[in-house]
Design an enzyme around this catalytic site. Structure first.
Site, PDB file in Angstrom:
ATOM      1  N   VAL A  63       0.807  -1.222   0.000  1.00  0.00           N
ATOM      2  CA  VAL A  63       0.000   0.000   0.000  1.00  0.00           C
ATOM      3  C   VAL A  63       0.843   1.276   0.000  1.00  0.00           C
ATOM      4  O   VAL A  63       0.312   2.360  -0.236  1.00  0.00           O
ATOM      5  CB  VAL A  63      -0.991   0.046   1.193  1.00  0.00           C
ATOM      6  CG1 VAL A  63      -2.041  -1.032   1.075  1.00  0.00           C
ATOM      7  CG2 VAL A  63      -0.258  -0.020   2.534  1.00  0.00           C
ATOM      8  N   SER A 143      -6.587   3.549  15.349  1.00  0.00           N
ATOM      9  CA  SER A 143      -6.259   2.769  16.540  1.00  0.00           C
ATOM     10  C   SER A 143      -6.631   3.607  17.755  1.00  0.00           C
ATOM     11  O   SER A 143      -6.751   4.834  17.655  1.00  0.00           O
ATOM     12  CB  SER A 143      -4.739   2.500  16.561  1.00  0.00           C
ATOM     13  OG  SER A 143      -4.321   1.986  17.799  1.00  0.00           O
ATOM     14  N   TYR A 156       4.168   4.900  15.697  1.00  0.00           N
ATOM     15  CA  TYR A 156       2.871   4.260  15.428  1.00  0.00           C
ATOM     16  C   TYR A 156       1.728   5.189  15.824  1.00  0.00           C
ATOM     17  O   TYR A 156       0.772   5.394  15.076  1.00  0.00           O
ATOM     18  CB  TYR A 156       2.805   2.952  16.220  1.00  0.00           C
ATOM     19  CG  TYR A 156       1.553   2.122  16.013  1.00  0.00           C
ATOM     20  CD1 TYR A 156       1.447   1.254  14.928  1.00  0.00           C
ATOM     21  CD2 TYR A 156       0.489   2.197  16.905  1.00  0.00           C
ATOM     22  CE1 TYR A 156       0.300   0.489  14.747  1.00  0.00           C
ATOM     23  CE2 TYR A 156      -0.657   1.440  16.728  1.00  0.00           C
ATOM     24  CZ  TYR A 156      -0.741   0.576  15.645  1.00  0.00           C
ATOM     25  OH  TYR A 156      -1.893  -0.172  15.467  1.00  0.00           O
ATOM     26  N   ALA A 158       1.763   8.443  16.197  1.00  0.00           N
ATOM     27  CA  ALA A 158       1.724   9.627  15.320  1.00  0.00           C
ATOM     28  C   ALA A 158       1.056   9.283  13.990  1.00  0.00           C
ATOM     29  O   ALA A 158       0.223  10.047  13.479  1.00  0.00           O
ATOM     30  CB  ALA A 158       3.139  10.151  15.087  1.00  0.00           C
TER      31      ALA A 158
HETATM   32  N1  LIG Z   1      -4.231  -5.844  16.801  1.00  0.00           N
HETATM   33  C1  LIG Z   1      -4.473  -4.721  17.446  1.00  0.00           C
HETATM   34  O1  LIG Z   1      -4.516  -4.686  18.690  1.00  0.00           O
HETATM   35  C2  LIG Z   1      -4.712  -3.453  16.674  1.00  0.00           C
HETATM   36  C3  LIG Z   1      -5.235  -2.357  17.385  1.00  0.00           C
HETATM   37  C4  LIG Z   1      -5.486  -1.170  16.700  1.00  0.00           C
HETATM   38  C5  LIG Z   1      -5.208  -1.083  15.342  1.00  0.00           C
HETATM   39  N2  LIG Z   1      -4.696  -2.163  14.685  1.00  0.00           N
HETATM   40  C6  LIG Z   1      -4.424  -2.013  13.255  1.00  0.00           C
HETATM   41  O2  LIG Z   1      -5.167  -2.992  12.563  1.00  0.00           O
HETATM   42  C7  LIG Z   1      -4.546  -3.231  11.299  1.00  0.00           C
HETATM   43  C8  LIG Z   1      -4.462  -4.728  11.084  1.00  0.00           C
HETATM   44  O3  LIG Z   1      -3.568  -5.267  12.040  1.00  0.00           O
HETATM   45  P1  LIG Z   1      -3.754  -6.700  12.727  1.00  0.00           P
HETATM   46  O4  LIG Z   1      -3.754  -6.490  14.169  1.00  0.00           O
HETATM   47  O5  LIG Z   1      -4.825  -7.457  12.045  1.00  0.00           O
HETATM   48  O6  LIG Z   1      -2.291  -7.297  12.423  1.00  0.00           O
HETATM   49  P2  LIG Z   1      -1.770  -8.383  11.372  1.00  0.00           P
HETATM   50  O7  LIG Z   1      -0.291  -8.278  11.474  1.00  0.00           O
HETATM   51  O8  LIG Z   1      -2.447  -9.670  11.611  1.00  0.00           O
HETATM   52  O9  LIG Z   1      -2.279  -7.795   9.975  1.00  0.00           O
HETATM   53  C9  LIG Z   1      -1.638  -6.745   9.299  1.00  0.00           C
HETATM   54  C10 LIG Z   1      -1.593  -7.116   7.821  1.00  0.00           C
HETATM   55  O10 LIG Z   1      -1.075  -5.990   7.087  1.00  0.00           O
HETATM   56  C11 LIG Z   1      -0.185  -6.497   6.113  1.00  0.00           C
HETATM   57  N3  LIG Z   1       0.776  -5.489   5.667  1.00  0.00           N
HETATM   58  C12 LIG Z   1       1.859  -5.014   6.328  1.00  0.00           C
HETATM   59  N4  LIG Z   1       2.503  -4.111   5.559  1.00  0.00           N
HETATM   60  C13 LIG Z   1       1.812  -4.009   4.398  1.00  0.00           C
HETATM   61  C14 LIG Z   1       1.965  -3.238   3.218  1.00  0.00           C
HETATM   62  N5  LIG Z   1       3.001  -2.403   3.062  1.00  0.00           N
HETATM   63  N6  LIG Z   1       1.044  -3.363   2.215  1.00  0.00           N
HETATM   64  C15 LIG Z   1       0.016  -4.230   2.363  1.00  0.00           C
HETATM   65  N7  LIG Z   1      -0.184  -5.020   3.441  1.00  0.00           N
HETATM   66  C16 LIG Z   1       0.698  -4.887   4.458  1.00  0.00           C
HETATM   67  C17 LIG Z   1       0.520  -7.664   6.812  1.00  0.00           C
HETATM   68  O11 LIG Z   1       1.152  -8.537   5.892  1.00  0.00           O
HETATM   69  C18 LIG Z   1      -0.640  -8.294   7.553  1.00  0.00           C
HETATM   70  O12 LIG Z   1      -1.298  -9.271   6.783  1.00  0.00           O
HETATM   71  C19 LIG Z   1      -3.219  -2.497  11.342  1.00  0.00           C
HETATM   72  O13 LIG Z   1      -3.330  -1.262  10.632  1.00  0.00           O
HETATM   73  C20 LIG Z   1      -3.015  -2.229  12.821  1.00  0.00           C
HETATM   74  O14 LIG Z   1      -2.194  -1.097  13.049  1.00  0.00           O
HETATM   75  C21 LIG Z   1      -4.453  -3.333  15.322  1.00  0.00           C
END
Ligand SMILES: NC(=O)c1ccc[n+]([C@@H]2O[C@H](COP(=O)([O-])OP(=O)(O)OC[C@H]3O[C@@H](n4cnc5c(N)ncnc54)[C@H](O)[C@@H]3O)[C@@H](O)[C@H]2O)c1
Length: 252
Positions: A63, A143, A156, A158
């Site tokens: 992305v 988040s 993160y 920011a």
């Molecule tokens: N898990 C939590 O507690 C939490 C809380 C708040 C926000 N988030 C956000 O939720 C989103 C999903 O995270 P998750 O917890 O499911 O983690 P996850 O690691 O299971 O999923 C993240 C996915 O993003 C993909 N990814 C990473 N860099 C990428 C790139 N450059 N282009 C395309 N895909 C890419 C990874 O390969 C992975 O499949 C993230 O943006 C994370 O910051 C997660």
């Protein structure tokens, strides 16, 4: 079904919240376009979505790469005719360290994926969505760390604050085109990202949960439910909102 015949784009769909939302959208009758940098994980998501009977378009996508994002959104429109909704979810976790200990590479990677990636996806989504006539809905992944500070993960936090600002600004810009733009702000959710955090800093997640009124991690399905609502006509008068899904962590 809430998303019957809608074409929905989901980034970061190989794992965690992205995969759960792709499957929830498939169950709600959507045609889904899924992407990720992780091709093996993406293939598993595709297999599960197709088993639910969904029409699926998939390709690897970083992305943070403008050319790839532009080409990917064009390919989705070629395949499905239009984009009705998008969940810009892909993200990386950042390192647990004080800011003077962060390297420039880490800062740039977190900003490139978590903030610039959301902007690039929206940029090439609204170009197509503006021609829908009957509007569209975008949900951006922020988040709880996009609403309050996250000491020892400042890059993160920011980037996620940036996603909230980007979402509110874009919501104002595209309301006249009937494109609604909202963000979700999960607290700690049980995904590989949080498992990695726990491995790096054992005890950190448990200690943080002591400050969460509901005293537990959220599930990926609980986040997916909120995203599906925001993508669907059920939320037709909501735009520019940053929705907490955090067991009361930020507001209580
Ligand atoms: N898990 C939590 O507690 C939490 C809380 C708040 C926000 N988030 C956000 O939720 C989103 C999903 O995270 P998750 O917890 O499911 O983690 P996850 O690691 O299971 O999923 C993240 C996915 O993003 C993909 N990814 C990473 N860099 C990428 C790139 N450059 N282009 C395309 N895909 C890419 C990874 O390969 C992975 O499949 C993230 O943006 C994370 O910051 C997660």
């Amino acid at each position: 079904m809430l998303l019957q015949d809608h074409s929905i784009v989901i980034t970061g769909a190989a794992s965690g919240i992205g995969r759960a939302t792709a499957l929830a959208a498939a169950r709600e009758g959507a045609r889904i376009a899924v992407s990720d940098v992780d091709s093996a994980g993406l293939a598993a998501t595709v297999e599960q979505a197709e088993a639910l009977g969904a029409a699926v378009y998939s390709d690897t996508l970083d992305v943070s790469n403008a050319q790839h994002v532009e080409a990917y959104m064009g390919a989705v429109v070629e395949r499905f005719g239009r984009i009705d909704g998008a969940f810009n979810n892909a993200g990386v976790g950042g390192d647990i360290a004080r800011l003077h200990q962060l390297g420039e590479d880490l800062w740039d990677r977190v900003m490139d994926v978590n903030l610039k990636g959301v902007w690039l996806c929206m940029k090439y989504q609204v170009l197509h969505m503006r021609h829908n006539g009957d509007g569209a809905s975008i949900v951006n992944m922020a988040s709880a760390a996009g609403l309050v500070g996250f000491p020892n993960n400042s890059a993160y936090s920011a980037a996620k604050h940036g996603v909230v600002g980007l979402t509110k600004s874009a919501a104002g810009e595209y309301a006249r085109d009937n494109i609604r733009i909202n963000a979700v702000c999960p607290g700690y959710i049980d995904t590989p990202m949080v498992a990695t955090l726990e491995k790096t800093r054992p005890g950190l997640v448990g200690a943080t949960l002591q400050g969460v009124p509901m005293r537990r991690l959220g599930t990926v399905e609980e986040v997916a439910e909120a995203v599906i609502f925001l993508l669907s006509p059920r939320s037709s008068f909501m735009t520019g909102h940053a929705m907490s899904i955090d067991g009361g962590m930020v507001v209580l």
